[in-house]
Scaffold this motif. Structure first.
Motif, PDB file in Angstrom:
ATOM      1  N   ASP A  86       0.792  -1.227   0.000  1.00  0.00           N
ATOM      2  CA  ASP A  86       0.000   0.000   0.000  1.00  0.00           C
ATOM      3  C   ASP A  86       0.826   1.279   0.000  1.00  0.00           C
ATOM      4  O   ASP A  86       0.287   2.359  -0.253  1.00  0.00           O
ATOM      5  CB  ASP A  86      -0.922   0.032   1.227  1.00  0.00           C
ATOM      6  CG  ASP A  86      -1.986  -1.045   1.180  1.00  0.00           C
ATOM      7  OD1 ASP A  86      -2.228  -1.593   0.096  1.00  0.00           O
ATOM      8  OD2 ASP A  86      -2.578  -1.340   2.232  1.00  0.00           O
ATOM      9  N   MET A  87       2.115   1.185   0.287  1.00  0.00           N
ATOM     10  CA  MET A  87       2.915   2.395   0.493  1.00  0.00           C
ATOM     11  C   MET A  87       4.065   2.529  -0.493  1.00  0.00           C
ATOM     12  O   MET A  87       4.828   1.589  -0.711  1.00  0.00           O
ATOM     13  CB  MET A  87       3.517   2.398   1.904  1.00  0.00           C
ATOM     14  CG  MET A  87       2.531   2.455   3.033  1.00  0.00           C
ATOM     15  SD  MET A  87       3.436   2.490   4.604  1.00  0.00           S
ATOM     16  CE  MET A  87       2.061   2.398   5.755  1.00  0.00           C
ATOM     17  N   ASP A  88       4.191   3.698  -1.043  1.00  0.00           N
ATOM     18  CA  ASP A  88       5.415   4.097  -1.721  1.00  0.00           C
ATOM     19  C   ASP A  88       6.516   4.189  -0.661  1.00  0.00           C
ATOM     20  O   ASP A  88       6.242   4.274   0.540  1.00  0.00           O
ATOM     21  CB  ASP A  88       5.217   5.464  -2.385  1.00  0.00           C
ATOM     22  CG  ASP A  88       6.409   5.904  -3.195  1.00  0.00           C
ATOM     23  OD1 ASP A  88       6.504   5.510  -4.379  1.00  0.00           O
ATOM     24  OD2 ASP A  88       7.264   6.635  -2.651  1.00  0.00           O
ATOM     25  N   MET A  89       7.776   4.182  -1.089  1.00  0.00           N
ATOM     26  CA  MET A  89       8.875   4.263  -0.131  1.00  0.00           C
ATOM     27  C   MET A  89       8.802   5.524   0.724  1.00  0.00           C
ATOM     28  O   MET A  89       9.193   5.514   1.898  1.00  0.00           O
ATOM     29  CB  MET A  89      10.221   4.201  -0.866  1.00  0.00           C
ATOM     30  CG  MET A  89      11.420   4.039   0.062  1.00  0.00           C
ATOM     31  SD  MET A  89      11.331   2.576   1.132  1.00  0.00           S
ATOM     32  CE  MET A  89      11.503   1.275  -0.080  1.00  0.00           C
ATOM     33  N   GLY A 129       7.762  17.176  -0.899  1.00  0.00           N
ATOM     34  CA  GLY A 129       7.873  18.009  -2.086  1.00  0.00           C
ATOM     35  C   GLY A 129       7.341  17.334  -3.335  1.00  0.00           C
ATOM     36  O   GLY A 129       6.822  17.985  -4.237  1.00  0.00           O
ATOM     37  N   ILE A 130       7.450  16.006  -3.399  1.00  0.00           N
ATOM     38  CA  ILE A 130       7.099  15.283  -4.616  1.00  0.00           C
ATOM     39  C   ILE A 130       6.096  14.164  -4.365  1.00  0.00           C
ATOM     40  O   ILE A 130       5.225  13.895  -5.177  1.00  0.00           O
ATOM     41  CB  ILE A 130       8.369  14.706  -5.282  1.00  0.00           C
ATOM     42  CG1 ILE A 130       9.304  15.852  -5.695  1.00  0.00           C
ATOM     43  CG2 ILE A 130       8.015  13.857  -6.494  1.00  0.00           C
ATOM     44  CD1 ILE A 130      10.617  15.406  -6.287  1.00  0.00           C
ATOM     45  N   GLY A 131       6.197  13.485  -3.260  1.00  0.00           N
ATOM     46  CA  GLY A 131       5.273  12.383  -2.988  1.00  0.00           C
ATOM     47  C   GLY A 131       5.784  11.071  -3.537  1.00  0.00           C
ATOM     48  O   GLY A 131       6.999  10.831  -3.604  1.00  0.00           O
ATOM     49  N   GLY A 132       4.879  10.192  -3.956  1.00  0.00           N
ATOM     50  CA  GLY A 132       5.250   8.843  -4.370  1.00  0.00           C
ATOM     51  C   GLY A 132       5.809   8.766  -5.765  1.00  0.00           C
ATOM     52  O   GLY A 132       5.191   8.177  -6.668  1.00  0.00           O
ATOM     53  N   ILE A 133       6.989   9.313  -5.973  1.00  0.00           N
ATOM     54  CA  ILE A 133       7.561   9.388  -7.320  1.00  0.00           C
ATOM     55  C   ILE A 133       7.964   8.009  -7.846  1.00  0.00           C
ATOM     56  O   ILE A 133       7.886   7.746  -9.047  1.00  0.00           O
ATOM     57  CB  ILE A 133       8.769  10.362  -7.346  1.00  0.00           C
ATOM     58  CG1 ILE A 133       9.246  10.619  -8.777  1.00  0.00           C
ATOM     59  CG2 ILE A 133       9.894   9.855  -6.455  1.00  0.00           C
ATOM     60  CD1 ILE A 133       8.228  11.324  -9.633  1.00  0.00           C
ATOM     61  N   LYS A 134       8.387   7.096  -6.969  1.00  0.00           N
ATOM     62  CA  LYS A 134       8.728   5.737  -7.421  1.00  0.00           C
ATOM     63  C   LYS A 134       7.500   5.054  -8.003  1.00  0.00           C
ATOM     64  O   LYS A 134       7.562   4.420  -9.056  1.00  0.00           O
ATOM     65  CB  LYS A 134       9.283   4.931  -6.244  1.00  0.00           C
ATOM     66  CG  LYS A 134       9.629   3.472  -6.584  1.00  0.00           C
ATOM     67  CD  LYS A 134      10.824   3.398  -7.512  1.00  0.00           C
ATOM     68  CE  LYS A 134      11.429   2.000  -7.573  1.00  0.00           C
ATOM     69  NZ  LYS A 134      10.538   0.946  -8.029  1.00  0.00           N
ATOM     70  N   THR A 135       6.364   5.200  -7.328  1.00  0.00           N
ATOM     71  CA  THR A 135       5.113   4.633  -7.828  1.00  0.00           C
ATOM     72  C   THR A 135       4.734   5.276  -9.157  1.00  0.00           C
ATOM     73  O   THR A 135       4.313   4.598 -10.101  1.00  0.00           O
ATOM     74  CB  THR A 135       3.990   4.838  -6.815  1.00  0.00           C
ATOM     75  OG1 THR A 135       4.316   4.141  -5.605  1.00  0.00           O
ATOM     76  CG2 THR A 135       2.663   4.324  -7.340  1.00  0.00           C
ATOM     77  N   ARG A 158      -0.719   5.062  -3.031  1.00  0.00           N
ATOM     78  CA  ARG A 158       0.738   5.040  -2.936  1.00  0.00           C
ATOM     79  C   ARG A 158       1.358   6.369  -3.368  1.00  0.00           C
ATOM     80  O   ARG A 158       2.315   6.837  -2.758  1.00  0.00           O
ATOM     81  CB  ARG A 158       1.304   3.909  -3.799  1.00  0.00           C
ATOM     82  CG  ARG A 158       1.059   2.511  -3.246  1.00  0.00           C
ATOM     83  CD  ARG A 158       1.520   1.438  -4.223  1.00  0.00           C
ATOM     84  NE  ARG A 158       2.941   1.549  -4.513  1.00  0.00           N
ATOM     85  CZ  ARG A 158       3.897   0.914  -3.833  1.00  0.00           C
ATOM     86  NH1 ARG A 158       3.586   0.132  -2.819  1.00  0.00           N
ATOM     87  NH2 ARG A 158       5.171   1.067  -4.166  1.00  0.00           N
ATOM     88  N   LEU A 159       0.805   6.973  -4.434  1.00  0.00           N
ATOM     89  CA  LEU A 159       1.492   8.135  -5.010  1.00  0.00           C
ATOM     90  C   LEU A 159       1.014   9.487  -4.488  1.00  0.00           C
ATOM     91  O   LEU A 159       1.719  10.484  -4.613  1.00  0.00           O
ATOM     92  CB  LEU A 159       1.411   8.102  -6.531  1.00  0.00           C
ATOM     93  CG  LEU A 159       0.042   8.207  -7.214  1.00  0.00           C
ATOM     94  CD1 LEU A 159      -0.432   9.635  -7.359  1.00  0.00           C
ATOM     95  CD2 LEU A 159       0.108   7.545  -8.600  1.00  0.00           C
ATOM     96  N   MET A 160      -0.191   9.567  -3.907  1.00  0.00           N
ATOM     97  CA  MET A 160      -0.709  10.876  -3.497  1.00  0.00           C
ATOM     98  C   MET A 160       0.168  11.484  -2.390  1.00  0.00           C
ATOM     99  O   MET A 160       0.630  10.784  -1.487  1.00  0.00           O
ATOM    100  CB  MET A 160      -2.159  10.769  -3.039  1.00  0.00           C
ATOM    101  CG  MET A 160      -2.394   9.858  -1.869  1.00  0.00           C
ATOM    102  SD  MET A 160      -4.169   9.608  -1.596  1.00  0.00           S
ATOM    103  CE  MET A 160      -4.122   8.746  -0.010  1.00  0.00           C
ATOM    104  N   PRO A 161       0.432  12.801  -2.462  1.00  0.00           N
ATOM    105  CA  PRO A 161       1.319  13.448  -1.499  1.00  0.00           C
ATOM    106  C   PRO A 161       0.860  13.349  -0.044  1.00  0.00           C
ATOM    107  O   PRO A 161       1.695  13.376   0.864  1.00  0.00           O
ATOM    108  CB  PRO A 161       1.339  14.915  -1.965  1.00  0.00           C
ATOM    109  CG  PRO A 161       1.022  14.850  -3.415  1.00  0.00           C
ATOM    110  CD  PRO A 161       0.028  13.730  -3.544  1.00  0.00           C
ATOM    111  N   ASN A 162      -0.444  13.247   0.188  1.00  0.00           N
ATOM    112  CA  ASN A 162      -0.928  13.153   1.566  1.00  0.00           C
ATOM    113  C   ASN A 162      -0.973  11.717   2.086  1.00  0.00           C
ATOM    114  O   ASN A 162      -1.442  11.469   3.197  1.00  0.00           O
ATOM    115  CB  ASN A 162      -2.322  13.779   1.691  1.00  0.00           C
ATOM    116  CG  ASN A 162      -3.367  13.077   0.854  1.00  0.00           C
ATOM    117  OD1 ASN A 162      -3.117  12.776  -0.308  1.00  0.00           O
ATOM    118  ND2 ASN A 162      -4.525  12.825   1.415  1.00  0.00           N
TER     119      ASN A 162
END
Length: 218
Positions: A86-89, A129-135, A158-162
């Motif tokens: 469920d989580m980006d790094m 600043g960017i959020g889930g950029i890997k996703t 995963r990718l949303m900043p919040n």
């Protein structure tokens, strides 16, 4: 004139997750020793596309958090697997930082009534600043190479900043406001300042605040 609602604000727990070290003791020892968090990057799955293709151009040096493993911080293997899905790094870094800060503060959310508070008065502000950029990168690659149907159902969470704030609140059952500031390099500081004002003006009793980023994949 000072409003009667204004209250004193103190920092009770700190939980760094950094290329200098994870946890206050490791981070502070490295900082005092004058160590640098910049090093030659390890080749890990974090620097590959979803299908194993290596990212181009390769990155040589950076502030990599090495040997990061969620299972070192959470004993429940099922929970760890869920976090990884469920989580980006960036969210994984944030939830470990939150755990360290909570433990460093000696905070027990099961005893909030003893503190004269409750879960609705515990808020989470984590900036990025960017959020889930890997996703985002992985999903872009999947879309261009394999089509829209190959995008994962978990992409948004995963990718949303919040996402980091939301995941922290869900994990500890917090019911106060969860939000994210996105003001580039000031995102974490802005979140801490917002947390300060929230407590000072009586909108929350306890805040989990800071910043997270995980950009080493371009």
């Amino acid at each position: 004139m000072i409003s009667r609602m204004e209250r004193r604000v103190v920092v009770t727990g700190i939980g760094p997750v950094s290329s200098l070290g994870i946890g206050l003791e490791n981070f502070w020892s490295a900082l005092k020793a004058g160590k640098s968090g910049i090093s030659l990057l390890d080749k890990t799955d974090d620097y590959l596309y979803a299908d194993g293709t290596e990212l181009i151009p390769p990155i040589a040096h950076g502030g990599q958090i090495k040997n990061f493993d969620l299972s070192n911080y959470f004993d429940d293997a099922r929970k760890v697997k869920g976090f990884q899905k469920d989580m980006d790094m960036s969210s994984q870094f944030a939830i470990v930082a939150a755990k360290h800060a909570i433990e460093n503060a000696g905070l027990d959310f099961e005893k909030l009534e003893d503190y004269g508070s409750n879960r609705t008065k515990v808020a989470t502000f984590v900036g990025t600043g960017i959020g889930g950029i890997k996703t985002t990168c992985d999903d872009f690659y999947r879309q261009t190479q394999k089509g829209l149907k190959k995008l994962g159902l978990r992409s948004i969470i995963r990718l949303m900043p919040n996402a980091p704030s939301g995941h922290i609140g869900i994990n500890w059952g917090l019911q106060g406001r969860a939000k994210s500031d996105a003001t580039a390099c000031a995102s974490g500081l802005d979140s801490i300042m917002d947390a300060f004002w929230y407590i000072k003006n009586g909108l929350a009793d306890i805040m989990l605040a800071g910043g997270t980023e995980a950009c080493l994949n371009t």
